[in-house]
Design an enzyme around this catalytic site. Structure first.
Site, PDB file in Angstrom:
ATOM      1  N   ASN A 126       0.834  -1.208   0.000  1.00 53.24           N
ATOM      2  CA  ASN A 126       0.000   0.000   0.000  1.00 53.24           C
ATOM      3  C   ASN A 126       0.871   1.261   0.000  1.00 53.24           C
ATOM      4  O   ASN A 126       1.971   1.279   0.574  1.00 53.24           O
ATOM      5  CB  ASN A 126      -0.998   0.011   1.168  1.00 53.24           C
ATOM      6  CG  ASN A 126      -0.398  -0.280   2.526  1.00 53.24           C
ATOM      7  OD1 ASN A 126       0.581  -0.997   2.647  1.00 53.24           O
ATOM      8  ND2 ASN A 126      -0.983   0.289   3.563  1.00 53.24           N
ATOM      9  N   GLU A 177       0.337   5.274   0.741  1.00 56.37           N
ATOM     10  CA  GLU A 177      -0.592   6.287   1.241  1.00 56.37           C
ATOM     11  C   GLU A 177      -0.202   7.692   0.795  1.00 56.37           C
ATOM     12  O   GLU A 177       0.869   7.896   0.195  1.00 56.37           O
ATOM     13  CB  GLU A 177      -0.660   6.187   2.780  1.00 56.37           C
ATOM     14  CG  GLU A 177      -1.195   4.822   3.205  1.00 56.37           C
ATOM     15  CD  GLU A 177      -1.440   4.687   4.697  1.00 56.37           C
ATOM     16  OE1 GLU A 177      -0.923   5.520   5.487  1.00 56.37           O
ATOM     17  OE2 GLU A 177      -2.141   3.732   5.073  1.00 56.37           O
ATOM     18  N   CYS A 202      -4.272   0.865  -2.259  1.00 56.90           N
ATOM     19  CA  CYS A 202      -4.114  -0.403  -1.545  1.00 56.90           C
ATOM     20  C   CYS A 202      -3.003  -1.235  -2.183  1.00 56.90           C
ATOM     21  O   CYS A 202      -2.629  -1.034  -3.351  1.00 56.90           O
ATOM     22  CB  CYS A 202      -5.415  -1.188  -1.591  1.00 56.90           C
ATOM     23  SG  CYS A 202      -6.724  -0.515  -0.557  1.00 56.90           S
ATOM     24  N   GLU A 262      -3.160  -4.263  -3.214  1.00 54.81           N
ATOM     25  CA  GLU A 262      -3.660  -4.996  -4.387  1.00 54.81           C
ATOM     26  C   GLU A 262      -3.561  -4.122  -5.631  1.00 54.81           C
ATOM     27  O   GLU A 262      -3.181  -4.577  -6.709  1.00 54.81           O
ATOM     28  CB  GLU A 262      -5.127  -5.392  -4.173  1.00 54.81           C
ATOM     29  CG  GLU A 262      -5.365  -6.355  -3.038  1.00 54.81           C
ATOM     30  CD  GLU A 262      -5.619  -5.645  -1.705  1.00 54.81           C
ATOM     31  OE1 GLU A 262      -4.980  -4.593  -1.441  1.00 54.81           O
ATOM     32  OE2 GLU A 262      -6.436  -6.169  -0.930  1.00 54.81           O
ATOM     33  N   CYS A 311     -10.270  -5.174   0.782  1.00 55.96           N
ATOM     34  CA  CYS A 311     -11.405  -4.273   1.003  1.00 55.96           C
ATOM     35  C   CYS A 311     -12.400  -4.404  -0.155  1.00 55.96           C
ATOM     36  O   CYS A 311     -12.111  -5.027  -1.182  1.00 55.96           O
ATOM     37  CB  CYS A 311     -10.917  -2.821   1.134  1.00 55.96           C
ATOM     38  SG  CYS A 311     -10.389  -2.072  -0.419  1.00 55.96           S
ATOM     39  N   CYS A 365     -11.123  -3.243  -3.553  1.00 54.37           N
ATOM     40  CA  CYS A 365     -10.136  -4.166  -4.139  1.00 54.37           C
ATOM     41  C   CYS A 365     -10.815  -5.425  -4.663  1.00 54.37           C
ATOM     42  O   CYS A 365     -10.333  -6.038  -5.612  1.00 54.37           O
ATOM     43  CB  CYS A 365      -9.055  -4.509  -3.121  1.00 54.37           C
ATOM     44  SG  CYS A 365      -7.885  -3.145  -2.950  1.00 54.37           S
TER      45      CYS A 365
HETATM   46  N1  THU Z   1      -5.312  -1.578   2.615  1.00 54.56           N
HETATM   47  C1  THU Z   1      -4.788  -2.332   1.605  1.00 54.56           C
HETATM   48  O1  THU Z   1      -3.650  -2.128   1.165  1.00 54.56           O
HETATM   49  N2  THU Z   1      -5.564  -3.316   1.089  1.00 54.56           N
HETATM   50  C2  THU Z   1      -6.828  -3.615   1.506  1.00 54.56           C
HETATM   51  O2  THU Z   1      -7.514  -4.418   0.880  1.00 54.56           O
HETATM   52  C3  THU Z   1      -7.329  -3.009   2.748  1.00 54.56           C
HETATM   53  C4  THU Z   1      -6.629  -1.756   3.175  1.00 54.56           C
HETATM   54  C5  THU Z   1      -4.494  -0.456   3.128  1.00 54.56           C
HETATM   55  C6  THU Z   1      -5.021   0.891   2.733  1.00 54.56           C
HETATM   56  C7  THU Z   1      -4.415   1.775   3.801  1.00 54.56           C
HETATM   57  O3  THU Z   1      -3.118   2.180   3.376  1.00 54.56           O
HETATM   58  C8  THU Z   1      -4.264   0.867   5.005  1.00 54.56           C
HETATM   59  O4  THU Z   1      -4.479  -0.454   4.531  1.00 54.56           O
HETATM   60  C9  THU Z   1      -5.260   1.154   6.112  1.00 54.56           C
HETATM   61  O5  THU Z   1      -6.549   1.155   5.631  1.00 54.56           O
END
Ligand code: THU
Length: 123
Positions: free
Chosen positions: A42, A44, A53, A55, A82, A85
């Site tokens: 991920n 940010e 994310c 994925e 999530c 994703c």
């Molecule tokens: N996150 C992912 O990388 N993949 C997911 O399917 C769920 C959430 C990340 C996004 C964010 O950077 C952190 O988790 C907290 O939500």
């Protein structure tokens, strides 16, 4: 490649997460039909909704190398994907999606079982 082997690559990729805001590191590894593995994490952003994310960054890497939906076989993710994703996983038609549940056990689904009766562009 086994689910455990692919998940080990996702675990290693999680170390490269850029997650200074949530501090929640997620890694993913995509296994292509030709045997190549793409990894990502991920990423940010200070404007929170712009973060992506694991994925998405991993699939983006594979797409940038020329892969297309159907060229991928499996994906392993260090956490449950999530909702958004799950739409990405559907688009890319993964046969197998492996992820680690909060209790540490590993789940495996076909992408479409993670999002039943999924929306698609009308043809
Ligand atoms: N996150 C992912 O990388 N993949 C997911 O399917 C769920 C959430 C990340 C996004 C964010 O950077 C952190 O988790 C907290 O939500």
């Amino acid at each position: 490649m086994t689910a455990e082997e692919l998940l080990a690559q996702a675990d290693a990729a999680a170390a490269h997460a850029y997650a200074p805001y949530s501090r929640y590191h997620v890694g993913a590894a995509v296994l292509a039909r030709d045997g190549r593995v793409f990894v990502g994490a991920n990423v940010e952003n200070a404007a929170y909704p712009l973060g992506i994310c694991a994925e998405q960054s991993t699939i983006g890497k594979a797409a940038g190398e020329g892969l297309r939906p159907g060229d991928v076989e499996a994906i392993a993710i260090t956490a449950s994907p999530c909702g958004g994703c799950r739409q990405w996983l559907h688009e890319w038609r993964f046969e197998r999606v492996h992820f680690r549940r909060a209790d540490g056990t590993v789940a495996t689904y076909a992408a479409d079982d993670l999002l039943p009766d999924t929306w698609d562009l009308p043809s």
